[in-house]
Motif scaffolding. Structure first.
Motif, mmCIF file in Angstrom:
data_model
loop_
_atom_site.group_PDB
_atom_site.id
_atom_site.type_symbol
_atom_site.label_atom_id
_atom_site.label_comp_id
_atom_site.label_asym_id
_atom_site.label_seq_id
_atom_site.Cartn_x
_atom_site.Cartn_y
_atom_site.Cartn_z
ATOM 1 N N ARG A 10 -43.320 12.116 -49.280
ATOM 2 C CA ARG A 10 -42.216 11.407 -49.942
ATOM 3 C C ARG A 10 -41.039 12.338 -50.193
ATOM 4 N NH1 ARG A 10 -44.385 8.122 -54.962
ATOM 5 N NH2 ARG A 10 -42.202 7.478 -54.942
ATOM 6 N N LEU A 11 -41.328 13.577 -50.562
ATOM 7 C CA LEU A 11 -40.259 14.549 -50.814
ATOM 8 C C LEU A 11 -39.487 14.853 -49.530
ATOM 9 C CD1 LEU A 11 -38.810 16.440 -52.759
ATOM 10 C CD2 LEU A 11 -40.550 18.161 -52.256
ATOM 11 N N ILE A 12 -40.202 15.005 -48.423
ATOM 12 C CA ILE A 12 -39.547 15.267 -47.138
ATOM 13 C C ILE A 12 -38.653 14.094 -46.751
ATOM 14 C CG2 ILE A 12 -39.969 15.519 -44.654
ATOM 15 C CD1 ILE A 12 -42.457 17.200 -45.447
ATOM 16 N N THR A 13 -39.140 12.873 -46.954
ATOM 17 C CA THR A 13 -38.350 11.685 -46.648
ATOM 18 C C THR A 13 -37.104 11.630 -47.520
ATOM 19 O OG1 THR A 13 -40.357 10.483 -46.041
ATOM 20 C CG2 THR A 13 -38.406 9.171 -46.535
ATOM 21 N N LEU A 14 -37.265 11.908 -48.801
ATOM 22 C CA LEU A 14 -36.138 11.900 -49.728
ATOM 23 C C LEU A 14 -35.103 12.951 -49.348
ATOM 24 C CD1 LEU A 14 -34.862 10.793 -52.317
ATOM 25 C CD2 LEU A 14 -36.212 12.459 -53.590
ATOM 26 N N GLU A 15 -35.552 14.141 -49.001
ATOM 27 C CA GLU A 15 -34.623 15.191 -48.591
ATOM 28 C C GLU A 15 -33.849 14.793 -47.341
ATOM 29 O OE1 GLU A 15 -37.293 18.503 -48.255
ATOM 30 O OE2 GLU A 15 -36.850 19.189 -50.292
ATOM 31 N N GLN A 16 -34.506 14.123 -46.401
ATOM 32 C CA GLN A 16 -33.831 13.690 -45.181
ATOM 33 C C GLN A 16 -32.779 12.634 -45.477
ATOM 34 O OE1 GLN A 16 -34.165 14.993 -42.003
ATOM 35 N NE2 GLN A 16 -32.339 13.743 -41.647
ATOM 36 N N VAL A 17 -33.103 11.699 -46.361
ATOM 37 C CA VAL A 17 -32.145 10.654 -46.733
ATOM 38 C C VAL A 17 -30.937 11.268 -47.432
ATOM 39 C CG1 VAL A 17 -31.787 8.658 -48.230
ATOM 40 C CG2 VAL A 17 -33.850 8.806 -46.825
ATOM 41 N N VAL A 18 -31.157 12.199 -48.336
ATOM 42 C CA VAL A 18 -30.052 12.861 -49.032
ATOM 43 C C VAL A 18 -29.187 13.627 -48.037
ATOM 44 C CG1 VAL A 18 -29.475 14.682 -50.689
ATOM 45 C CG2 VAL A 18 -31.210 12.988 -51.261
ATOM 46 N N ASP A 20 -28.789 12.975 -44.829
ATOM 47 C CA ASP A 20 -28.044 11.998 -44.036
ATOM 48 C C ASP A 20 -26.854 11.443 -44.814
ATOM 49 O OD1 ASP A 20 -29.845 12.394 -41.989
ATOM 50 O OD2 ASP A 20 -30.993 10.559 -42.421
ATOM 51 N N LEU A 21 -27.050 11.142 -46.090
ATOM 52 C CA LEU A 21 -25.955 10.619 -46.919
ATOM 53 C C LEU A 21 -24.853 11.660 -47.096
ATOM 54 C CD1 LEU A 21 -27.915 8.665 -49.669
ATOM 55 C CD2 LEU A 21 -26.448 7.698 -47.893
ATOM 56 N N GLN A 22 -25.243 12.908 -47.335
ATOM 57 C CA GLN A 22 -24.242 13.961 -47.477
ATOM 58 C C GLN A 22 -23.449 14.141 -46.187
ATOM 59 O OE1 GLN A 22 -26.720 17.233 -48.746
ATOM 60 N NE2 GLN A 22 -26.086 16.995 -50.882
ATOM 61 N N HIS A 23 -24.136 14.105 -45.081
ATOM 62 C CA HIS A 23 -23.463 14.263 -43.788
ATOM 63 C C HIS A 23 -22.506 13.095 -43.537
ATOM 64 C CE1 HIS A 23 -22.774 15.509 -39.689
ATOM 65 N NE2 HIS A 23 -23.106 14.300 -39.273
ATOM 66 N N LYS A 24 -22.939 11.906 -43.848
ATOM 67 C CA LYS A 24 -22.095 10.722 -43.661
ATOM 68 C C LYS A 24 -20.855 10.803 -44.541
ATOM 69 C CE LYS A 24 -22.310 5.691 -43.935
ATOM 70 N NZ LYS A 24 -23.153 4.542 -44.253
ATOM 71 N N PHE A 25 -21.022 11.234 -45.785
ATOM 72 C CA PHE A 25 -19.904 11.324 -46.722
ATOM 73 C C PHE A 25 -18.929 12.424 -46.310
ATOM 74 C CE2 PHE A 25 -18.008 13.112 -50.607
ATOM 75 C CZ PHE A 25 -17.317 12.007 -51.045
ATOM 76 N N GLU A 26 -19.445 13.567 -45.904
ATOM 77 C CA GLU A 26 -18.589 14.707 -45.564
ATOM 78 C C GLU A 26 -17.855 14.505 -44.243
ATOM 79 O OE1 GLU A 26 -21.328 17.945 -45.703
ATOM 80 O OE2 GLU A 26 -21.348 18.016 -47.878
ATOM 81 N N SER A 27 -18.436 13.745 -43.322
ATOM 82 C CA SER A 27 -17.808 13.579 -42.019
ATOM 83 C C SER A 27 -16.726 12.502 -42.026
ATOM 84 C CB SER A 27 -18.860 13.221 -40.966
ATOM 85 O OG SER A 27 -19.443 11.968 -41.243
ATOM 86 N N LYS A 28 -16.664 11.715 -43.081
ATOM 87 C CA LYS A 28 -15.671 10.653 -43.170
ATOM 88 C C LYS A 28 -14.349 11.237 -43.681
ATOM 89 C CE LYS A 28 -15.048 6.018 -44.981
ATOM 90 N NZ LYS A 28 -15.618 4.964 -45.808
#
Length: 70
Positions: A10-18, A20-28
């Motif tokens: 669950r921790l690995i999944t959560l880290e991946q989601v975070v 992905d969200l950071q990458h999406k926010f920073e690339s916009k």
């Protein structure tokens, strides 16, 4: 208590989601003008006009009624 293997998964999944969200926010790209954020945000003109009418009706309901208008 949660099984350590399940918690790790669950921790690995959560880290991946975070990540992905950071990458999406920073690339916009963020526009310089605040108005550019609003342009296109109202895609349904009829809903916008309806909201304007509700606002107008609300403002009119607060005005005192003149005796001459009766």
């Amino acid at each position: 208590m949660v099984d350590p293997a399940t918690l790790e998964k669950r921790l690995i999944t959560l880290e991946q989601v975070v990540f992905d969200l950071q990458h999406k926010f920073e690339s916009k790209p963020s526009p310089e003008n605040w108005l550019e954020n609003l342009i296109g945000s109202i895609s349904d003109d009829s809903a916008f006009l309806e909201a304007l009418e509700y606002g107008r009706a609300f403002r009119q309901s607060d005005k005192p009624i003149n005796d001459a208008d009766k």
